[in-house]
Design an enzyme around this catalytic site. Structure first.
Site, mmCIF file in Angstrom:
data_model
loop_
_atom_site.group_PDB
_atom_site.id
_atom_site.type_symbol
_atom_site.label_atom_id
_atom_site.label_comp_id
_atom_site.label_asym_id
_atom_site.label_seq_id
_atom_site.Cartn_x
_atom_site.Cartn_y
_atom_site.Cartn_z
ATOM 1 N N HIS A 94 6.555 1.576 -1.908
ATOM 2 C CA HIS A 94 5.311 -0.160 -2.296
ATOM 3 C C HIS A 94 6.027 -0.512 -3.438
ATOM 4 O O HIS A 94 6.149 -0.153 -4.175
ATOM 5 C CB HIS A 94 4.244 0.366 -2.365
ATOM 6 N N ASP A 95 7.239 -1.249 -3.440
ATOM 7 C CA ASP A 95 8.423 -1.696 -4.341
ATOM 8 C C ASP A 95 8.639 -2.707 -3.897
ATOM 9 O O ASP A 95 8.576 -3.845 -2.313
ATOM 10 C CB ASP A 95 8.966 -0.799 -4.146
ATOM 11 N N ASN A 136 14.852 -4.055 -1.141
ATOM 12 C CA ASN A 136 15.843 -3.880 -1.390
ATOM 13 C C ASN A 136 15.381 -2.179 -2.209
ATOM 14 O O ASN A 136 16.275 -1.939 -1.578
ATOM 15 C CB ASN A 136 16.081 -4.873 -2.565
ATOM 16 N N ASP A 144 4.830 12.509 2.965
ATOM 17 C CA ASP A 144 3.872 11.296 3.071
ATOM 18 C C ASP A 144 4.382 10.620 1.050
ATOM 19 O O ASP A 144 3.527 11.228 0.461
ATOM 20 C CB ASP A 144 2.351 11.526 3.001
ATOM 21 N N GLN A 146 -12.518 12.550 -1.354
ATOM 22 C CA GLN A 146 -12.614 11.629 -0.262
ATOM 23 C C GLN A 146 -14.390 11.533 0.411
ATOM 24 O O GLN A 146 -15.392 12.201 0.141
ATOM 25 C CB GLN A 146 -12.447 13.067 1.371
ATOM 26 N N LYS A 159 4.624 7.375 0.244
ATOM 27 C CA LYS A 159 4.155 6.133 0.126
ATOM 28 C C LYS A 159 4.534 4.934 -0.373
ATOM 29 O O LYS A 159 4.326 4.586 -1.226
ATOM 30 C CB LYS A 159 2.477 6.045 -0.043
ATOM 31 N N ARG A 185 -12.979 16.554 7.477
ATOM 32 C CA ARG A 185 -13.359 17.241 6.966
ATOM 33 C C ARG A 185 -14.261 18.623 7.923
ATOM 34 O O ARG A 185 -14.955 18.069 9.257
ATOM 35 C CB ARG A 185 -14.559 17.283 6.002
HETATM 36 O O1 C5P Z 1 -6.853 18.102 0.610
HETATM 37 P P1 C5P Z 1 -7.249 16.922 1.480
HETATM 38 O O2 C5P Z 1 -7.434 16.847 2.996
HETATM 39 O O3 C5P Z 1 -8.393 15.555 1.054
HETATM 40 O O4 C5P Z 1 -5.876 16.026 2.210
HETATM 41 C C1 C5P Z 1 -5.754 14.946 2.483
HETATM 42 C C2 C5P Z 1 -3.945 14.935 2.703
HETATM 43 O O5 C5P Z 1 -3.830 13.104 2.975
HETATM 44 C C3 C5P Z 1 -4.132 14.716 0.310
HETATM 45 O O6 C5P Z 1 -2.484 14.660 0.365
HETATM 46 C C4 C5P Z 1 -3.892 12.620 0.601
HETATM 47 O O7 C5P Z 1 -2.523 13.053 -0.030
HETATM 48 C C5 C5P Z 1 -3.261 11.965 1.904
HETATM 49 N N1 C5P Z 1 -3.803 11.080 2.532
HETATM 50 C C6 C5P Z 1 -5.190 10.708 1.822
HETATM 51 N N2 C5P Z 1 -5.730 8.605 2.272
HETATM 52 C C7 C5P Z 1 -5.028 8.613 2.743
HETATM 53 C C8 C5P Z 1 -3.025 8.510 3.271
HETATM 54 C C9 C5P Z 1 -3.137 9.878 3.021
HETATM 55 O O8 C5P Z 1 -5.944 10.717 1.892
HETATM 56 N N3 C5P Z 1 -5.241 6.656 3.288
#
Ligand code: C5P
Length: 224
Positions: free
Chosen positions: A64-65, A68, A60, A184, A62, A176
């Site tokens: 973003h650029d 190429n 993961d 979050q 991500k 959660r």
């Molecule tokens: O510790 P936690 O459960 O919050 O971890 C969630 C993981 O999911 C983190 O590694 C975070 O970078 C990733 N993530 C996110 N939201 C997104 C994409 C990835 O929380 N949209």
């Protein structure tokens, strides 16, 4: 039976902690997410450390650029054991197309990140000048047009994703078990997210910060 529904996000910069978690977790019960914290500190070694213990890998990072740069960055991972890798859908059609071609050339699926689960309505309005629903819908449409293999989205957007992009994998962070108060914002329980159509749940701190991570993982499966 192998169950890869849960992807454990190991967000640590320390090799010792990574090893402790890999020794505790059961590779038949989860995949491992290598994200920017782990990758930026341990680099490409992290793939071998994780794969040698028998885990599948969700990279993961991500990307973003410009198209190429993204394509060649992905191609540089040829030969590494990556099952899924992420790019930001907001990188646009050309970037997504080049990313897909490159990911498939290295035998990985390509997953488009829609909106971060740490963003709430106010954040999204400031960045995208529109509400979460509209921005998410547009990003899902773009992921579908670009033939992505899947998307990352919050559980709260799953109901739109289910109708707009039924055939794409849906990977859902922001999970959660209770109402923990951390960064979050758009969170949901594992069972609810799966009911709404998630294929994989990305769970980090609720598992990695518990005293017995694998026991916690098993407990989560029991709630499903
Ligand atoms: O510790 P936690 O459960 O919050 O971890 C969630 C993981 O999911 C983190 O590694 C975070 O970078 C990733 N993530 C996110 N939201 C997104 C994409 C990835 O929380 N949209």
């Amino acid at each position: 039976m192998i169950n890869n529904k849960i992807i454990v996000a190991i967000d640590t910069p320390e090799e010792e902690r990574l090893s402790e978690l890999l020794n505790d977790l059961n590779p038949d019960l989860c995949m491992i997410k290598i994200g920017s914290i782990l990758f930026n500190s341990l680099g490409r070694r992290s793939f071998d450390l994780v794969a040698n213990k028998g885990f599948n890998i969700f990279f993961d990072i991500k990307f973003h650029d410009i198209p190429n740069t993204v394509a060649h960055s992905i191609l540089s991972f040829k030969g590494y054991p990556i099952n899924l890798l992420t790019v930001h859908i907001s990188g646009g059609m050309s970037m997504l197309t080049r990313a897909r071609e490159a990911a498939h050339a290295i035998k990985s699926k390509v997953i488009g990140v829609s909106l971060l689960t740490s963003l709430d309505q106010k954040d999204v309005e400031k960045v995208f000048f529109n509400d979460i629903r509209k921005v998410a819908d547009n990003l899902f449409d773009l992921a579908k047009e670009a033939n992505m293999d899947g998307i990352v989205c919050s559980a709260h957007e799953l109901k739109y994703a289910r109708t707009n992009i039924p055939n794409l994998l849906k990977i859902v962070p922001g999970i959660r078990l209770s109402s923990d108060n951390d960064d979050q914002k758009r969170v949901m329980s594992p069972g609810e997210a799966l009911k709404l159509g998630a294929n994989h749940l990305v769970i980090g701190r609720p598992i990695t910060e518990s005293k017995h991570p694998n026991a916690e993982l098993e407990k989560i499966y029991e709630t499903l």
